[in-house]
Design a protein around this motif. Structure first.
Motif, PDB file in Angstrom:
ATOM      1  N   ALA A   1       0.832  -1.208   0.000  1.00 44.21           N
ATOM      2  CA  ALA A   1       0.000   0.000   0.000  1.00 44.21           C
ATOM      3  C   ALA A   1       0.865   1.255   0.000  1.00 44.21           C
ATOM      4  CB  ALA A   1      -0.928  -0.005   1.213  1.00 44.21           C
ATOM      5  N   VAL A   2       1.960   1.230   0.760  1.00 42.42           N
ATOM      6  CA  VAL A   2       2.861   2.384   0.795  1.00 42.42           C
ATOM      7  C   VAL A   2       3.515   2.583  -0.578  1.00 42.42           C
ATOM      8  CG1 VAL A   2       5.019   3.284   1.770  1.00 42.42           C
ATOM      9  CG2 VAL A   2       3.274   2.294   3.281  1.00 42.42           C
ATOM     10  N   GLY A   3       3.998   1.501  -1.183  1.00 45.53           N
ATOM     11  CA  GLY A   3       4.582   1.609  -2.515  1.00 45.53           C
ATOM     12  C   GLY A   3       3.585   2.118  -3.534  1.00 45.53           C
ATOM     13  N   ASP A   4       2.355   1.608  -3.462  1.00 44.31           N
ATOM     14  CA  ASP A   4       1.315   2.050  -4.396  1.00 44.31           C
ATOM     15  C   ASP A   4       1.001   3.531  -4.203  1.00 44.31           C
ATOM     16  OD1 ASP A   4       1.189  -0.539  -5.337  1.00 44.31           O
ATOM     17  OD2 ASP A   4      -0.702  -1.029  -4.338  1.00 44.31           O
TER      18      ASP A   4
ATOM     19  N   ALA B   1      10.483  -3.193  -3.184  1.00 44.96           N
ATOM     20  CA  ALA B   1      10.055  -4.144  -4.211  1.00 44.96           C
ATOM     21  C   ALA B   1       8.736  -3.697  -4.838  1.00 44.96           C
ATOM     22  CB  ALA B   1       9.914  -5.544  -3.602  1.00 44.96           C
ATOM     23  N   ALA B   2       7.849  -3.143  -4.016  1.00 47.05           N
ATOM     24  CA  ALA B   2       6.587  -2.628  -4.555  1.00 47.05           C
ATOM     25  C   ALA B   2       6.839  -1.484  -5.524  1.00 47.05           C
ATOM     26  CB  ALA B   2       5.673  -2.175  -3.412  1.00 47.05           C
ATOM     27  N   LEU B   3       7.808  -0.624  -5.205  1.00 47.24           N
ATOM     28  CA  LEU B   3       8.153   0.449  -6.138  1.00 47.24           C
ATOM     29  C   LEU B   3       8.741  -0.123  -7.426  1.00 47.24           C
ATOM     30  CD1 LEU B   3       9.698   3.221  -3.842  1.00 47.24           C
ATOM     31  CD2 LEU B   3       7.544   3.319  -5.112  1.00 47.24           C
TER      32      LEU B   3
ATOM     33  N   LEU C   1      16.675   3.467  -8.121  1.00 42.40           N
ATOM     34  CA  LEU C   1      17.046   2.816  -6.864  1.00 42.40           C
ATOM     35  C   LEU C   1      18.566   2.733  -6.739  1.00 42.40           C
ATOM     36  CD1 LEU C   1      14.021   1.849  -7.123  1.00 42.40           C
ATOM     37  CD2 LEU C   1      14.748  -0.184  -5.855  1.00 42.40           C
ATOM     38  N   SER C   2      19.068   3.108  -5.570  1.00 40.53           N
ATOM     39  CA  SER C   2      20.483   2.934  -5.285  1.00 40.53           C
ATOM     40  C   SER C   2      20.778   1.442  -5.146  1.00 40.53           C
ATOM     41  CB  SER C   2      20.849   3.650  -3.986  1.00 40.53           C
ATOM     42  OG  SER C   2      20.267   2.986  -2.869  1.00 40.53           O
ATOM     43  N   PRO C   3      22.041   1.031  -5.240  1.00 37.32           N
ATOM     44  CA  PRO C   3      22.368  -0.368  -4.995  1.00 37.32           C
ATOM     45  C   PRO C   3      21.912  -0.832  -3.616  1.00 37.32           C
ATOM     46  CG  PRO C   3      24.208   0.716  -6.065  1.00 37.32           C
ATOM     47  CD  PRO C   3      23.224   1.790  -5.730  1.00 37.32           C
ATOM     48  N   GLU C   4      21.982   0.055  -2.633  1.00 35.47           N
ATOM     49  CA  GLU C   4      21.529  -0.303  -1.290  1.00 35.47           C
ATOM     50  C   GLU C   4      20.024  -0.570  -1.275  1.00 35.47           C
ATOM     51  OE1 GLU C   4      25.324   1.969  -0.949  1.00 35.47           O
ATOM     52  OE2 GLU C   4      23.459   2.237  -2.085  1.00 35.47           O
ATOM     53  N   ALA C   5      19.262   0.271  -1.971  1.00 39.69           N
ATOM     54  CA  ALA C   5      17.816   0.076  -2.040  1.00 39.69           C
ATOM     55  C   ALA C   5      17.468  -1.185  -2.823  1.00 39.69           C
ATOM     56  CB  ALA C   5      17.158   1.301  -2.679  1.00 39.69           C
ATOM     57  N   ALA C   6      18.161  -1.418  -3.942  1.00 34.33           N
ATOM     58  CA  ALA C   6      17.910  -2.622  -4.740  1.00 34.33           C
ATOM     59  C   ALA C   6      18.256  -3.884  -3.946  1.00 34.33           C
ATOM     60  CB  ALA C   6      18.714  -2.557  -6.031  1.00 34.33           C
ATOM     61  N   MET C   7      19.317  -3.818  -3.144  1.00 31.92           N
ATOM     62  CA  MET C   7      19.692  -4.959  -2.304  1.00 31.92           C
ATOM     63  C   MET C   7      18.594  -5.282  -1.304  1.00 31.92           C
ATOM     64  SD  MET C   7      20.678  -5.585   1.083  1.00 31.92           S
ATOM     65  CE  MET C   7      21.183  -3.957   1.617  1.00 31.92           C
TER      66      MET C   7
ATOM     67  N   ARG D   1      12.501 -10.178  -1.550  1.00 29.58           N
ATOM     68  CA  ARG D   1      12.000 -11.152  -2.524  1.00 29.58           C
ATOM     69  C   ARG D   1      12.486 -12.565  -2.200  1.00 29.58           C
ATOM     70  NH1 ARG D   1       9.553  -8.295  -6.632  1.00 29.58           N
ATOM     71  NH2 ARG D   1      10.368  -6.194  -7.087  1.00 29.58           N
ATOM     72  N   LEU D   2      13.647 -12.685  -1.578  1.00 32.96           N
ATOM     73  CA  LEU D   2      14.186 -14.002  -1.218  1.00 32.96           C
ATOM     74  C   LEU D   2      13.316 -14.727  -0.196  1.00 32.96           C
ATOM     75  CD1 LEU D   2      18.032 -13.337  -0.976  1.00 32.96           C
ATOM     76  CD2 LEU D   2      16.874 -14.854  -2.602  1.00 32.96           C
ATOM     77  N   ILE D   3      12.615 -13.966   0.661  1.00 37.69           N
ATOM     78  CA  ILE D   3      11.814 -14.616   1.722  1.00 37.69           C
ATOM     79  C   ILE D   3      10.316 -14.433   1.514  1.00 37.69           C
ATOM     80  CG2 ILE D   3      13.700 -14.470   3.374  1.00 37.69           C
ATOM     81  CD1 ILE D   3      10.747 -12.268   4.043  1.00 37.69           C
ATOM     82  N   ALA D   4       9.927 -13.754   0.441  1.00 41.36           N
ATOM     83  CA  ALA D   4       8.497 -13.521   0.182  1.00 41.36           C
ATOM     84  C   ALA D   4       7.733 -14.841   0.139  1.00 41.36           C
ATOM     85  CB  ALA D   4       8.321 -12.762  -1.136  1.00 41.36           C
ATOM     86  N   GLY D   5       6.633 -14.878   0.841  1.00 39.37           N
ATOM     87  CA  GLY D   5       5.839 -16.094   0.965  1.00 39.37           C
ATOM     88  C   GLY D   5       6.201 -16.924   2.178  1.00 39.37           C
ATOM     89  N   ARG D   6       7.319 -16.588   2.819  1.00 42.90           N
ATOM     90  CA  ARG D   6       7.761 -17.314   4.011  1.00 42.90           C
ATOM     91  C   ARG D   6       8.028 -16.338   5.160  1.00 42.90           C
ATOM     92  NH1 ARG D   6      12.994 -19.949   2.202  1.00 42.90           N
ATOM     93  NH2 ARG D   6      13.130 -18.052   0.942  1.00 42.90           N
ATOM     94  N   GLU D   7       7.330 -15.209   5.139  1.00 45.44           N
ATOM     95  CA  GLU D   7       7.620 -14.151   6.105  1.00 45.44           C
ATOM     96  C   GLU D   7       7.420 -14.604   7.548  1.00 45.44           C
ATOM     97  OE1 GLU D   7       6.254 -12.015   2.308  1.00 45.44           O
ATOM     98  OE2 GLU D   7       5.694 -13.798   3.457  1.00 45.44           O
TER      99      GLU D   7
END
Length: 255
Positions: free
Chosen positions: A136-139, A181-183, A191-197, A203-209
């Motif tokens: 919602a924040v990204g949207d 990720a939403a953005l 996105l800076s490399p820090e933001a992309a990281m 994304r690596l843990i999405a679905g297993r939060e």
């Protein structure tokens, strides 16, 4: 190495990510939108409050005049999580859900609340994010701002070591990454490399939060202290469509 130059501030990028108070001062000064992320538990409790229509006034726990501050604003003062009795509201999001409706809530927190106050002095707009409302924040950012000119800083609050130094907390990395990720899903540039990281880490843990939150250092500590419910609420990924926006009145629901 001194990182307060342009490179350390990530000023060549329009979307930035960093940690805590020092990171906020580095990357958030003058930005259009600063996003504070404190998953366990300030921003999760904030999102629950926003869902209920409660205005949240951030307040650092060291503020000796917090009771007076709350009384002057006819607000309920959240008590320490460990001292909350039946019906009392604390930093624990579950306590807010069980409470009667509250118009205004003063919510002390050494990390997310204090960082919100600091970001308000640096950025044009401050919003709160957690896993419940990251999309919602990204949207909202994508809807309300121009991707070609807007500057965004996402700041993870982190936790504190016993010596009061910053402890980067992986749950806040995931929460910040979920916003970023939403953005990215909106094809937002810059996105800076820090933001992309951070986005990649989420994304690596999405679905297993839920399982990852419970296994994290902060999650395990909450479980040991008897606050496993807080993790359950924090893991309600995407359950809130409300964006808490910091105004002169406190955090209110963004239009």
């Amino acid at each position: 190495m001194n990182s307060l130059g342009a490179a350390g501030r990530q000023s060549q990028h329009t979307v930035r990510f960093d940690w805590g108070s020092s990171g906020a001062r580095a990357v958030a000064e003058g930005v259009d939108v600063a996003v504070v992320v404190d998953v366990l538990s300030f921003c999760t409790t904030l999102s629950v409050a926003a869902d209920r229509g409660t205005v949240v006034l951030p307040c650092p726990p060291s503020a000796s005049d917090a009771p007076t501050y709350a009384a002057q604003r006819q607000a309920v003062l959240a008590v320490d999580r460990h001292r909350a009795g039946p019906g009392q509201v604390s930093l624990s999001p579950g306590s807010l859900r069980r409470a009667d409706p509250i118009d205004r809530l003063v919510l002390p927190s050494p990390n997310g609340s204090a960082l919100s106050i600091e970001l308000a002095s640096l950025a044009t707009t401050v919003v709160g994010a957690c896993l419940r409302n990251a999309v919602a924040v990204g949207d909202w950012i994508a809807r309300e701002h121009d991707a070609e000119i807007a500057t965004i800083a996402v700041v993870a609050a982190g936790e504190r070591w016993p010596d009061d130094s910053l402890r980067p907390a992986v749950e806040d990395l995931w929460g910040a990454g979920a916003v970023l990720a939403a953005l990215e899903d909106h094809d937002w540039p810059g996105l800076s490399p820090e933001a992309a990281m951070a986005a990649d880490a989420y994304r690596l843990i999405a679905g297993r939060e839920a399982s990852h939150l419970r296994a994290s250092a902060s999650g395990a500590e909450l479980i040991e202290l008897g606050f496993g419910e807080d993790i359950d609420v924090a893991a309600e990924v995407g359950s809130s469509t409300v964006v808490p926006l910091l105004s002169d009145r406190g955090f209110v629901v963004a239009p």
